[in-house]
Design a protein around this motif. Structure first.
Motif, PDB file in Angstrom:
ATOM      1  N   HIS A  41       0.837  -1.190   0.000  1.00  0.00           N
ATOM      2  CA  HIS A  41       0.000   0.000   0.000  1.00  0.00           C
ATOM      3  C   HIS A  41       0.885   1.258   0.000  1.00  0.00           C
ATOM      4  CE1 HIS A  41      -4.099   1.557   1.707  1.00  0.00           C
ATOM      5  NE2 HIS A  41      -3.613   2.371   0.817  1.00  0.00           N
ATOM      6  N   ALA A  42       1.932   1.257   0.824  1.00  0.00           N
ATOM      7  CA  ALA A  42       2.862   2.400   0.890  1.00  0.00           C
ATOM      8  C   ALA A  42       3.568   2.599  -0.454  1.00  0.00           C
ATOM      9  CB  ALA A  42       3.894   2.177   1.999  1.00  0.00           C
ATOM     10  N   HIS A  43       4.065   1.503  -1.012  1.00  0.00           N
ATOM     11  CA  HIS A  43       4.748   1.607  -2.310  1.00  0.00           C
ATOM     12  C   HIS A  43       3.804   2.190  -3.366  1.00  0.00           C
ATOM     13  CE1 HIS A  43       7.816  -0.663  -0.405  1.00  0.00           C
ATOM     14  NE2 HIS A  43       7.392  -1.883  -0.677  1.00  0.00           N
ATOM     15  N   SER A  44       2.524   1.805  -3.300  1.00  0.00           N
ATOM     16  CA  SER A  44       1.566   2.287  -4.292  1.00  0.00           C
ATOM     17  C   SER A  44       1.394   3.805  -4.196  1.00  0.00           C
ATOM     18  CB  SER A  44       0.204   1.617  -4.095  1.00  0.00           C
ATOM     19  OG  SER A  44       0.331   0.223  -4.199  1.00  0.00           O
ATOM     20  N   GLU A  45       1.327   4.313  -2.962  1.00  0.00           N
ATOM     21  CA  GLU A  45       1.190   5.760  -2.786  1.00  0.00           C
ATOM     22  C   GLU A  45       2.388   6.475  -3.409  1.00  0.00           C
ATOM     23  OE1 GLU A  45      -1.443   7.188  -1.464  1.00  0.00           O
ATOM     24  OE2 GLU A  45      -2.414   5.603  -0.303  1.00  0.00           O
ATOM     25  N   VAL A  46       3.566   5.924  -3.172  1.00  0.00           N
ATOM     26  CA  VAL A  46       4.792   6.584  -3.633  1.00  0.00           C
ATOM     27  C   VAL A  46       4.956   6.463  -5.152  1.00  0.00           C
ATOM     28  CG1 VAL A  46       7.316   6.462  -3.520  1.00  0.00           C
ATOM     29  CG2 VAL A  46       5.973   6.440  -1.414  1.00  0.00           C
ATOM     30  N   ILE A  47       4.807   5.256  -5.678  1.00  0.00           N
ATOM     31  CA  ILE A  47       4.921   5.082  -7.140  1.00  0.00           C
ATOM     32  C   ILE A  47       3.794   5.850  -7.829  1.00  0.00           C
ATOM     33  CG2 ILE A  47       4.805   3.416  -9.040  1.00  0.00           C
ATOM     34  CD1 ILE A  47       7.390   3.107  -7.606  1.00  0.00           C
ATOM     35  N   GLY A  48       2.646   5.944  -7.156  1.00  0.00           N
ATOM     36  CA  GLY A  48       1.489   6.632  -7.725  1.00  0.00           C
ATOM     37  C   GLY A  48       1.722   8.114  -7.985  1.00  0.00           C
ATOM     38  N   MET A  49       2.791   8.669  -7.429  1.00  0.00           N
ATOM     39  CA  MET A  49       3.088  10.073  -7.708  1.00  0.00           C
ATOM     40  C   MET A  49       3.608  10.264  -9.133  1.00  0.00           C
ATOM     41  SD  MET A  49       4.789  11.609  -4.260  1.00  0.00           S
ATOM     42  CE  MET A  49       6.079  10.408  -4.013  1.00  0.00           C
ATOM     43  N   GLN A  50       4.142   9.203  -9.733  1.00  0.00           N
ATOM     44  CA  GLN A  50       4.797   9.371 -11.035  1.00  0.00           C
ATOM     45  C   GLN A  50       3.835   9.694 -12.190  1.00  0.00           C
ATOM     46  OE1 GLN A  50       7.943   6.620 -12.097  1.00  0.00           O
ATOM     47  NE2 GLN A  50       8.276   6.127  -9.958  1.00  0.00           N
ATOM     48  N   PRO A  51       2.757   8.910 -12.365  1.00  0.00           N
ATOM     49  CA  PRO A  51       1.875   9.235 -13.493  1.00  0.00           C
ATOM     50  C   PRO A  51       1.296  10.651 -13.408  1.00  0.00           C
ATOM     51  CG  PRO A  51       1.062   7.302 -12.259  1.00  0.00           C
ATOM     52  CD  PRO A  51       2.361   7.673 -11.685  1.00  0.00           C
ATOM     53  N   GLU A  52       1.099  11.163 -12.214  1.00  0.00           N
ATOM     54  CA  GLU A  52       0.568  12.523 -12.083  1.00  0.00           C
ATOM     55  C   GLU A  52       1.685  13.560 -12.164  1.00  0.00           C
ATOM     56  OE1 GLU A  52      -1.771  11.634  -8.466  1.00  0.00           O
ATOM     57  OE2 GLU A  52      -3.488  12.250  -9.656  1.00  0.00           O
ATOM     58  N   GLY A  53       2.854  13.199 -11.642  1.00  0.00           N
ATOM     59  CA  GLY A  53       4.008  14.104 -11.721  1.00  0.00           C
ATOM     60  C   GLY A  53       4.314  14.459 -13.165  1.00  0.00           C
ATOM     61  N   ASN A  54       4.002  13.535 -14.047  1.00  0.00           N
ATOM     62  CA  ASN A  54       4.169  13.721 -15.486  1.00  0.00           C
ATOM     63  C   ASN A  54       3.486  14.987 -16.009  1.00  0.00           C
ATOM     64  OD1 ASN A  54       4.807  12.935 -18.140  1.00  0.00           O
ATOM     65  ND2 ASN A  54       2.820  11.932 -18.403  1.00  0.00           N
ATOM     66  N   TRP A  55       2.454  15.475 -15.295  1.00  0.00           N
ATOM     67  CA  TRP A  55       1.664  16.595 -15.823  1.00  0.00           C
ATOM     68  C   TRP A  55       1.848  17.903 -15.072  1.00  0.00           C
ATOM     69  CZ3 TRP A  55      -0.672  17.139 -20.363  1.00  0.00           C
ATOM     70  CH2 TRP A  55      -0.751  15.982 -21.157  1.00  0.00           C
ATOM     71  N   ILE A  56       2.701  17.916 -14.038  1.00  0.00           N
ATOM     72  CA  ILE A  56       2.851  19.155 -13.250  1.00  0.00           C
ATOM     73  C   ILE A  56       3.300  20.315 -14.134  1.00  0.00           C
ATOM     74  CG2 ILE A  56       4.151  20.313 -11.422  1.00  0.00           C
ATOM     75  CD1 ILE A  56       4.274  17.633  -9.961  1.00  0.00           C
ATOM     76  N   SER A  57       4.319  20.075 -14.937  1.00  0.00           N
ATOM     77  CA  SER A  57       4.869  21.185 -15.733  1.00  0.00           C
ATOM     78  C   SER A  57       3.979  21.527 -16.930  1.00  0.00           C
ATOM     79  CB  SER A  57       6.288  20.849 -16.198  1.00  0.00           C
ATOM     80  OG  SER A  57       6.231  19.691 -16.999  1.00  0.00           O
ATOM     81  N   ARG A  58       2.955  20.711 -17.179  1.00  0.00           N
ATOM     82  CA  ARG A  58       2.093  20.976 -18.338  1.00  0.00           C
ATOM     83  C   ARG A  58       0.644  21.233 -17.945  1.00  0.00           C
ATOM     84  NH1 ARG A  58       3.321  15.897 -21.740  1.00  0.00           N
ATOM     85  NH2 ARG A  58       4.078  15.085 -19.761  1.00  0.00           N
ATOM     86  N   ALA A  59       0.426  21.493 -16.656  1.00  0.00           N
ATOM     87  CA  ALA A  59      -0.949  21.772 -16.214  1.00  0.00           C
ATOM     88  C   ALA A  59      -1.478  22.989 -16.957  1.00  0.00           C
ATOM     89  CB  ALA A  59      -0.956  22.009 -14.707  1.00  0.00           C
ATOM     90  N   PRO A  60      -2.765  22.977 -17.334  1.00  0.00           N
ATOM     91  CA  PRO A  60      -3.291  24.032 -18.201  1.00  0.00           C
ATOM     92  C   PRO A  60      -3.505  25.386 -17.521  1.00  0.00           C
ATOM     93  CG  PRO A  60      -4.998  22.444 -17.671  1.00  0.00           C
ATOM     94  CD  PRO A  60      -3.727  21.892 -17.131  1.00  0.00           C
ATOM     95  N   SER A  61      -3.460  25.451 -16.203  1.00  0.00           N
ATOM     96  CA  SER A  61      -3.607  26.756 -15.543  1.00  0.00           C
ATOM     97  C   SER A  61      -2.839  26.713 -14.225  1.00  0.00           C
ATOM     98  CB  SER A  61      -5.083  27.051 -15.252  1.00  0.00           C
ATOM     99  OG  SER A  61      -5.550  26.187 -14.233  1.00  0.00           O
ATOM    100  N   LEU A  62      -2.660  27.898 -13.642  1.00  0.00           N
ATOM    101  CA  LEU A  62      -1.947  27.952 -12.368  1.00  0.00           C
ATOM    102  C   LEU A  62      -2.751  27.233 -11.281  1.00  0.00           C
ATOM    103  CD1 LEU A  62       0.614  28.995 -11.129  1.00  0.00           C
ATOM    104  CD2 LEU A  62      -0.568  31.120 -10.546  1.00  0.00           C
TER     105      LEU A  62
END
Ligand SMILES: [Fe+2]
Ligand SMILES: [Fe+2]
Lengths: 313, 97
Positions: A41-62
């Protein structure tokens, strides 16, 4: 050989809904089951940051960007709460992380799917966090005290995760035809992997027996999956999106939705390491860990110096 | 794992949610010194104004009673029911006592 009397006392506590705490006697299999489940469960929370981290720099608004950052930071926190609970079972955080990196431990397969468009940030929050919430709400009543407390804390934080995802989906479904198509495409890709997050059918789930008897799990995979589907169908209707399952149909008699069979071959393929992103996720985790080595070195050197100073003073 | 590959020591975290209330155990974090322990505890456990004060305590500084000793350790209070107000018989009609 474990003492039968101790085992009986243990089961009596479980039956009486008394939580098990770290220093209490527990059967070795209970400890092992929890070590596996909580660390996974812990590993899932941590690895789960990656697919979303992929979009931080490309988010459509502030606004979208600060929300996504806050959500991902929460997931890091969830990982910490859970490692903290797992460590009370007599295994160090270093050991758990090593098990992840050497592929002895698993994490949720859902994070081995790529996030291809901004709509995927909507689908992940709405469906992936939504499914996780159904599971975690149930686990608030798990029999192991530290795990239960971590779940209570996590559940308080999760509802914003699902709402921000659903908001993105609603927004896009109401947008241009292209945006709506993008939202539908995200739903199409994430629907089946999301409902497979609950794991195999109860009839094919080898760990369910003891886990239910010991109240580690309070509801079975199929029960939780049904709950999630029953909730989600109406939400899809409200925003005008179609769940990609031709067999999905309200069953008046049961008071639940009937739904189609999942592709278990795909499920096991991804669990065994051959999903679209398994290699990438693990390599990234290892790289981040290695890149942080100098920080750990510096912290240890600083701590050693502080200790010296104290001795001199 | 090498020496520099570890996550630091375990510190237990206690949060006071507002003035007047007791500090309550929240969980633990890892850190190599006091300052880092406080900062990590803040980042991990108080992202939503959960606290007005934080304590961090090295795990090895905590002394705990052990469950297997519970019977002998806690039973001296078992037979002292006169420590509870319900033990006393009040005269009929007495109020506010
Ligand atoms: Fe989470
Ligand atoms: Fe979440």
């Amino acid at each position: 050989m474990e003492d039968i009397k101790k085992l009986e006392e243990f089961q009596a506590k479980i039956d009486a809904e008394i939580k098990i705490e770290p220093k209490d006697w527990m059967p070795e299999d209970y400890r092992k089951h929890l070590q596996r489940q909580i660390s996974q469960h812990a590993h899932s929370e941590v690895i789960g940051m990656q697919p979303e981290g992929n979009w931080i720099s490309r988010a459509p608004s502030l606004r979208a960007k600060v929300v996504l950052l806050a959500k991902i930071q929460d997931e890091a926190g969830h990982g910490q709460y859970l490692y903290s609970a797992a460590e009370t079972l007599g295994k160090s955080r270093d050991e758990y992380i090593e098990e992840l990196q050497t592929e002895k431990a698993k994490y949720s397969s859902i994070f081995n799917y790529p996030t291809l468009t901004w709509a995927d940030m909507g689908a992940v929050g709405w469906l992936v966090d939504g499914a996780a919430i159904v599971n975690q709400v149930s686990l608030q009543r798990t029999s192991y005290g530290p795990y239960s407390r971590a779940m209570v804390r996590i559940c308080k934080e999760e509802s914003f995760h699902q709402r921000q995802g659903y908001e993105i989906m609603a927004h896009m479904a109401n947008g241009t035809p292209e945006q709506k198509a993008m939202a539908q495409d995200a739903l199409n890709r994430f629907w089946w992997p999301s409902i497979m997050m609950f794991g195999p059918h109860d009839s094919d789930s080898p760990n369910t027996g003891n886990a239910v008897k010991w109240k580690i799990k309070r509801e079975t995979n199929d029960e939780l999956r049904q709950k999630f589907i029953d909730k989600t169908v109406q939400q899809a209707e409200v925003i005008g999106l179609t769940i990609p399952d031709p067999d999905l149909k309200w069953n008046e008699e049961k008071g639940h939705y009937d739904f189609g069979e999942m592709d278990w071959e795909e499920f096991w393929r991804v669990v065994k390491g051959n999903g679209p992103c398994n290699k990438q996720r693990l390599n990234h985790h290892k790289k981040a860990h290695q890149d942080g080595a100098w920080v750990r070195e510096a912290a240890l050197a600083y701590a050693a110096k502080q200790k010296e100073k104290q001795l001199v003073a | 794992m090498s020496n520099t590959d570890n996550q630091g020591d375990v510190w237990e975290v206690f949060i006071q949610s507002k003035p007047g209330l007791p500090h309550k155990h929240a969980g633990s974090i890892h850190a190599t010194d006091k300052e880092m322990a406080l900062q990590n505890a803040r980042d991990t456990y108080t992202r939503r104004q959960e606290g007005t004060c934080l304590w961090v305590v090295p795990l090895n500084a905590i002394v705990s009673s052990m469950p297997e000793d519970n019977d002998s350790f806690f039973d001296p209070s078992d037979d002292k029911i006169y420590r509870h107000p319900t033990h006393y018989v009040m005269p009929d009609g007495a109020k506010h006592i």
